[in-house]
Design an enzyme around this catalytic site. Structure first.
Site, PDB file in Angstrom:
ATOM      1  N   ASP A  84      -6.987  -1.353  -4.622  1.00 46.80           N
ATOM      2  CA  ASP A  84      -8.044  -0.936  -3.694  1.00 46.80           C
ATOM      3  C   ASP A  84      -8.968   0.097  -4.336  1.00 46.80           C
ATOM      4  OD1 ASP A  84      -6.928  -2.563  -1.688  1.00 46.80           O
ATOM      5  OD2 ASP A  84      -5.668  -0.931  -0.952  1.00 46.80           O
ATOM      6  N   ASP A 142       0.852  -1.187   0.000  1.00 49.21           N
ATOM      7  CA  ASP A 142       0.000   0.000   0.000  1.00 49.21           C
ATOM      8  C   ASP A 142       0.889   1.237   0.000  1.00 49.21           C
ATOM      9  OD1 ASP A 142      -2.407  -1.428   0.066  1.00 49.21           O
ATOM     10  OD2 ASP A 142      -2.445  -1.481   2.249  1.00 49.21           O
TER      11      ASP A 142
END
Length: 188
Positions: free
Chosen positions: A154, A138
């Protein structure tokens, strides 16, 4: 004569639909490959530019690139549940693929096709990370609202789920999904 023409017409229609479904499945697969490639490339760039470095601030106290290795989901929930996420992803992508195969290839169903393709791409983008690395990379952080650090996959999932809800609530009718109930009892 009429029965013969009707039977020929039905066979031609089946052949036409089978070819359309193959093209639709190919579009689905190519869409997933392209979107997953974009996701994986952004993660590679994030690792090389951000890992071990201070966050790259785009807008002070609002948006920054911040590298994080996430073994769970948002806010670190379910950390270490790798097998669960892998199995869940396989099941979700399996259901999406089944729907894509059964879906009629009409202009009306194109938004649904696109949303499902993007959703599957997001699920598979993070699946690739979990399978190969044991965690998800991330790197996008909305500091202003302390939103969990996330990635391009995401974004695919979030945007597709919102679009899915809008389509179901305002665009499609229940009859549009009758293809999921039909079974062809006249197969030869």
């Amino acid at each position: 004569q009429i029965l013969s023409d009707n039977k020929t017409s039905r066979l031609e229609m089946r052949h036409y639909m089978k070819n359309l479904n193959k093209k639709g499945l190919l579009g689905y697969i190519l869409g997933i490959v392209l979107l997953c490639l974009i996701d994986q490339l952004t993660k590679i760039v994030a690792v090389s530019a951000l890992k071990g470095n201070s966050p790259f601030i785009l807008i002070k106290n609002v948006l920054e690139f911040y590298y994080l290795e996430n073994t769970g989901m948002a806010w670190g929930m379910m950390s270490g549940a790798r097998i669960y996420f892998l199995v869940l992803t396989v099941l979700i992508v399996g259901v999406i693929t089944y729907v894509i195969i059964k879906m009629p290839r009409t202009r009306h169903m194109l938004p649904f096709f696109a949303v499902l393709t993007v959703l599957a791409s997001g699920a598979l983008g993070n699946f690739i990370d979990r399978l190969t690395l044991g965690y998800v990379r991330d790197f996008i952080y909305f500091k202003l609202i302390n939103f969990p650090v996330f990635n391009v996959a995401d974004i695919y999932v979030t945007v597709s789920v919102v679009c899915f809800a809008v389509l179901i609530l305002f665009y499609y009718k229940e009859d549009d999904f009758s293809f999921l109930k039909k079974t062809d009892t006249n197969k030869h």
